[in-house]
Every structure is written in C-alpha cells, then in structure tokens.
Motif scaffolding. Sequence first.
Motif, PDB file in Angstrom:
ATOM      1  N   ASP A 275      67.625  63.468  42.761  1.00 26.57           N
ATOM      2  CA  ASP A 275      67.649  62.888  41.412  1.00 26.57           C
ATOM      3  C   ASP A 275      66.434  62.000  41.175  1.00 26.57           C
ATOM      4  O   ASP A 275      65.796  61.543  42.115  1.00 26.57           O
ATOM      5  CB  ASP A 275      68.909  62.035  41.244  1.00 26.57           C
TER       6      ASP A 275
ATOM      7  N   THR B 233      69.665  65.193  38.739  1.00 30.87           N
ATOM      8  CA  THR B 233      69.735  64.545  37.431  1.00 30.87           C
ATOM      9  C   THR B 233      68.559  63.586  37.246  1.00 30.87           C
ATOM     10  O   THR B 233      67.981  63.106  38.227  1.00 30.87           O
ATOM     11  CB  THR B 233      71.035  63.735  37.294  1.00 30.87           C
TER      12      THR B 233
ATOM     13  N   GLU C 224      65.292  55.809  36.538  1.00 29.51           N
ATOM     14  CA  GLU C 224      64.983  55.555  35.125  1.00 29.51           C
ATOM     15  C   GLU C 224      63.511  55.785  34.799  1.00 29.51           C
ATOM     16  O   GLU C 224      62.645  55.613  35.644  1.00 29.51           O
ATOM     17  CB  GLU C 224      65.329  54.098  34.783  1.00 29.51           C
ATOM     18  N   ALA C 225      63.279  56.133  33.552  1.00 35.19           N
ATOM     19  CA  ALA C 225      61.927  56.209  32.972  1.00 35.19           C
ATOM     20  C   ALA C 225      61.000  57.135  33.752  1.00 35.19           C
ATOM     21  O   ALA C 225      59.859  56.796  34.037  1.00 35.19           O
ATOM     22  CB  ALA C 225      61.323  54.817  32.848  1.00 35.19           C
TER      23      ALA C 225
ATOM     24  N   HIS D  70      62.911  54.564  40.084  1.00 35.52           N
ATOM     25  CA  HIS D  70      62.513  54.437  38.678  1.00 35.52           C
ATOM     26  C   HIS D  70      60.992  54.430  38.499  1.00 35.52           C
ATOM     27  O   HIS D  70      60.257  54.177  39.440  1.00 35.52           O
ATOM     28  CB  HIS D  70      63.131  53.175  38.079  1.00 35.52           C
TER      29      HIS D  70
ATOM     30  N   LYS E 174      67.852  60.027  35.434  1.00 32.58           N
ATOM     31  CA  LYS E 174      68.608  58.932  34.801  1.00 32.58           C
ATOM     32  C   LYS E 174      68.126  58.696  33.375  1.00 32.58           C
ATOM     33  O   LYS E 174      68.917  58.554  32.462  1.00 32.58           O
ATOM     34  CB  LYS E 174      68.494  57.661  35.636  1.00 32.58           C
ATOM     35  N   SER E 175      66.811  58.648  33.197  1.00 35.23           N
ATOM     36  CA  SER E 175      66.276  58.614  31.835  1.00 35.23           C
ATOM     37  C   SER E 175      64.808  59.022  31.884  1.00 35.23           C
ATOM     38  O   SER E 175      64.163  58.897  32.927  1.00 35.23           O
ATOM     39  CB  SER E 175      66.405  57.220  31.207  1.00 35.23           C
ATOM     40  N   LEU E 176      64.335  59.519  30.757  1.00 37.40           N
ATOM     41  CA  LEU E 176      62.924  59.896  30.659  1.00 37.40           C
ATOM     42  C   LEU E 176      62.147  58.741  30.057  1.00 37.40           C
ATOM     43  O   LEU E 176      62.634  58.057  29.157  1.00 37.40           O
ATOM     44  CB  LEU E 176      62.769  61.145  29.785  1.00 37.40           C
ATOM     45  N   GLY E 177      60.927  58.542  30.541  1.00 37.19           N
ATOM     46  CA  GLY E 177      60.088  57.500  29.989  1.00 37.19           C
ATOM     47  C   GLY E 177      59.488  57.938  28.658  1.00 37.19           C
ATOM     48  O   GLY E 177      59.679  59.088  28.223  1.00 37.19           O
TER      49      GLY E 177
ATOM     50  N   ASP F  83      56.952  58.097  32.442  1.00 38.51           N
ATOM     51  CA  ASP F  83      56.589  57.276  31.281  1.00 38.51           C
ATOM     52  C   ASP F  83      55.088  57.368  31.023  1.00 38.51           C
ATOM     53  O   ASP F  83      54.288  57.306  31.957  1.00 38.51           O
ATOM     54  CB  ASP F  83      56.995  55.821  31.540  1.00 38.51           C
TER      55      ASP F  83
ATOM     56  N   TYR G  47      59.584  68.919  33.546  1.00 37.76           N
ATOM     57  CA  TYR G  47      59.332  67.818  32.606  1.00 37.76           C
ATOM     58  C   TYR G  47      57.825  67.634  32.469  1.00 37.76           C
ATOM     59  O   TYR G  47      57.080  67.812  33.435  1.00 37.76           O
ATOM     60  CB  TYR G  47      59.961  66.510  33.106  1.00 37.76           C
TER      61      TYR G  47
END
Lengths: 236, 299
Positions: free
Chosen positions: A157, A176, A160-161, A141, A178-181, A164, A219
């Motif tokens: 992969d 994958t 998270e974030a 993360h 998990k999430s973008l910051g 950011d 990204y």
Amino acid sequence: MNAISPDITFDLASAELRELNEALHKITAESNTRRWRVLNPEGRHAVAVGIDAPVTVEIDGNVGYYCAGMNQQASVIIHGNAGQGVAENMMSGFVRVCGDASQSAGATGHGGLLVVDGNASARCGISMKGIDIVVKGSIGHMSAFMGQSGSLVVFGDAGEALGDSLYEAKLFVRGTVKSLGADCVAKEMRDEHKALLAQKLEAAGIAPGSVDLSEFKRYGSARKLYNFHVDNADAY
Amino acid sequence: MCGIVGIFLKDPALEGELGSMLASMLCVMTDRGPDSAGFAVYGSGAKDKVKLSLRAAKGYDFSALAAGLSIPADGMPPLSVRSTHAVIEIPAAREAAVRSFLAASHPEVAVVGTGSRMEIFKEVGLPATVADTFGLAKMRGTHGIGHTRMATESAVTTAGAHPFSTGADQCLVHNGSLSNHNQLRRQLKREGITFETENDSEVAAGYLTWRLKQGASLGEALEAGLKDLDGFYTFVVGTENGFGVLRDPVACKPAVMAETDQYVAFGSEYRALVDLPGIEKARVFEPEPATVYFWERAQ
C-alpha cells in the motif's frame, strides 16, 4: 546469506568507516577486487557512499543514513534494514535492501535501480529524477513527491499524498493508496504500461509471470500544476 | 536535532542492567545532542512514599536540607545525593507540605520531578559526562528514557534539558520543535499546570499531565496530543507503569524501535540500539507517523 565469496572483507568493528569508503573510491575499472563484504555496520551512517565502479558490496547488518548514496555502477546489497536516504541521489547501479528502508529511500535518484524487500517509510522516491524503485512491501506518506522521471513500483500500500506535485515519474501500486497528492491521478493501464512494469519487475529479479500485472494500478501527473494558470492568480 | 532513547523491560532479570543499557544508548546519541543530557529511571518505590528529585548548585548541602525538613517520627528521610541532584524519599502525605516549604524557604533548590518510582537527572554537558556524574550505569529499574540535547527553542541550561516532568511519575523527552507552545502554555496555566521554563517540550509534558489528570490513559492522552500539538515531534514518555512513543503526522524526526521478549527499546537512530542484548534477533521497526504506541506493565 550470500552466494558470492568476497575478494575483500571489511569489518567495521575493527576498521574505520572512512577507510572503507576511501578504499571503495579508489577502485578503478582495472581493479581486481570486485566483491566486497562489509561486516558489523551497526547502524553507521554513510556506508558505501559515492562508489563509482562496477563492484558488488554486500553489507551484513543494519545501516544508518544515506547508505549507497550517490552510487554509480556498483551493486550494493544490504542484508538488513537501512536508515533514511538509502541510495539517495543514485546515478546508476543497483541497491537492494533486504529488510525495511526508512524515509526518503532513493530520494532525488537520477538512475539505477533500488529494490526494497520490506517496507519503505515516508517520502520514498521524493524528487526522483530517473531512478527505478521497486518496493515489495508498502510505502509511507508523501512518496514520489515532485517525482520528475523514473518509476516507483509498490507491491503493498501507499500512504497519504502519493505523488504530490508529480511531474513525469510513473507510479504503480498494487495495494491501496491512502490518498493522492495534488495533481496526481489514477490512469489507465494500457499494454505499454504493462510492458514497462514487466520490464521493471524483471530488472528487480522478479520472475516473469510470478506477479499478476493486472493487479497494479497506474498513477501519474494530471499535468495541471506544470505552468502558472491565470485562474490561480488569486492564490498569490 | 537532539537524540532520544528509551527502554522498557519486559524481563525482570534485566532490571539490574537498565542503567547500563540506558547509559550506552544515551552516549551513542552524543552526535545528535552534545549540549546537555538527562534521563529518568523508574526504580523501586513504595505506594505511601514519594521521591522528590531535587537539583541545586554544585556542592549544595542536601543533608542539611533533608534534616531541616523535620519530618516527624520518621527521622531523617532517605536521601541519595548524586552531584547536583538528590533524591529524597518522604511520606506521600507530606508531599504538599514539603513542596511548599521548599518553594518558600529554599528557592535555590528546584524540584525536577516527583513520583513513587521516577527519578530524574539532567545537566549541561556531554552525555557521557552527565551519565558518569550521576552514576547512571549502576541504576536499576523497570524502564527509563533519556535525551541528548542540541538546543533550538530555548537556552542551553540545566532547566532546559530533558526529561521534563510536570506530574507524578510522568516525564517526557522530545525531539523536534512545537509551534503552538506559547498559546498552549497559556491555556494549560489556566488549567492549573505550572511551568518552570520557556521550553516548548515542557509544554508537551504539561499537556500530557493535564490529559492524564482528566482521567485519560497514556494512550488516550497521546492520541489527543495529535490534534492539539502543532509542530515537529517525536516523543518518548514515561509513566509509573508505562512507556509510550508518538511521532507527528509529518514524521521528519527519526525514530526506530526494537522489540524482543525481554524489552522494547527506542532510539532516534538504530546506532543507539546496537549494544542491547539480543538486538540481532529483535524485531526492528520504524514507528508509524501519527500512531500511538505504548506498553504498560500489569499493576
């Protein structure tokens, strides 16, 4: 394990780490000792930090924190895992971790190339300032947090974030996310980006054509946090 | 800072070496915590017996204390004195009576842990001194955890040293700092959990004890902790048959693990693991943040 025969072998089971680092710092452009081998690092911190010479240092075993930190010009190859902050603040040169890297790999790096054959954990490339990082496994993360420039390529992969508060570091992830910051967005992968990615992979020793570039997503920064925006005044 | 270590044996052949393995790991972590050190070892035990780990001032006459417990028919209970600590084994049925007797008549003696197999020792001082004082290297057992302390949240005292135990055969070591421990302590006190110190880590131990008392497994208790414990933490916990690891979601505090066919080991840093047998062939990995890891032996 390695193809080169070393000019100097340094066994940390019998010699002090400080002696190794002092010897590495004394190398000049004229020195004949170009190939170093370090045995029994046994998780020691700050192995081969602060080198500023075009030498190759191979380390047989797992290292602790900050290995190859502040590196300039040197190639440091770790035949094992690295603790946190491997190649932190690298200026130039090459660092390869043949196993996994712990958190903050390549943190604040200004230049050079860091290759991690395994996984890198949290905060990989945090505040990166020009370093190129290629991770063949996955990353944890908060990676590339506040990344200013340079590139981060991930075969697996991302946690998270990702990215950011990103500035202009370029992120490519095959698996994958998990999430973008905050302020990090998926972007179109145009030919110029594929060319850049191909160049980074080649620099990392990955044969051209062996990886399908179209499997990667790009990204980058949405550039919405660069400047104070009056609509956000209420937040202060 | 603080350093934490733990080892859980899969291979009974290593049980005689548990203490020496744990001592070596603990001493390497001196740089991370030179204030105080402590450890818990899960050794032999009987179902109908309880071991009380007791602590008192240096030179305290634990034999006189044991004789004074006047446990009928059993004679003098088995007593093992190690410096400021002593482990006394009593019939499980007598535990409540002995504990209230100690609380009422011997306030100079602290009960640092109880359980059928767990023994806890902790003291202020360098980890090597603490390990030597209690003879850790010669202890045998199935699993153990240890801690070297660099105090941040409360005073450098023996009571503030880890491991913390608040339930039978349960203990915890912690690297980090909890931010909601005062509120949580108040809530847990209302649930009947008692605390000996103002230490944040003791609250985490108490929290897990409370969850386990409610019927949760070790894994479930740790999972619930992710929601209820706020702050920085890497925990290693021990139960009678189990050994667990949990890191907070931000995972600032370091952790590295090694697993072989013979054992699972935990260290704050890889350095702590380098003397373990077969480490060069172990699967070395970093436990994921916010992920519960635990190993349990068949009962």
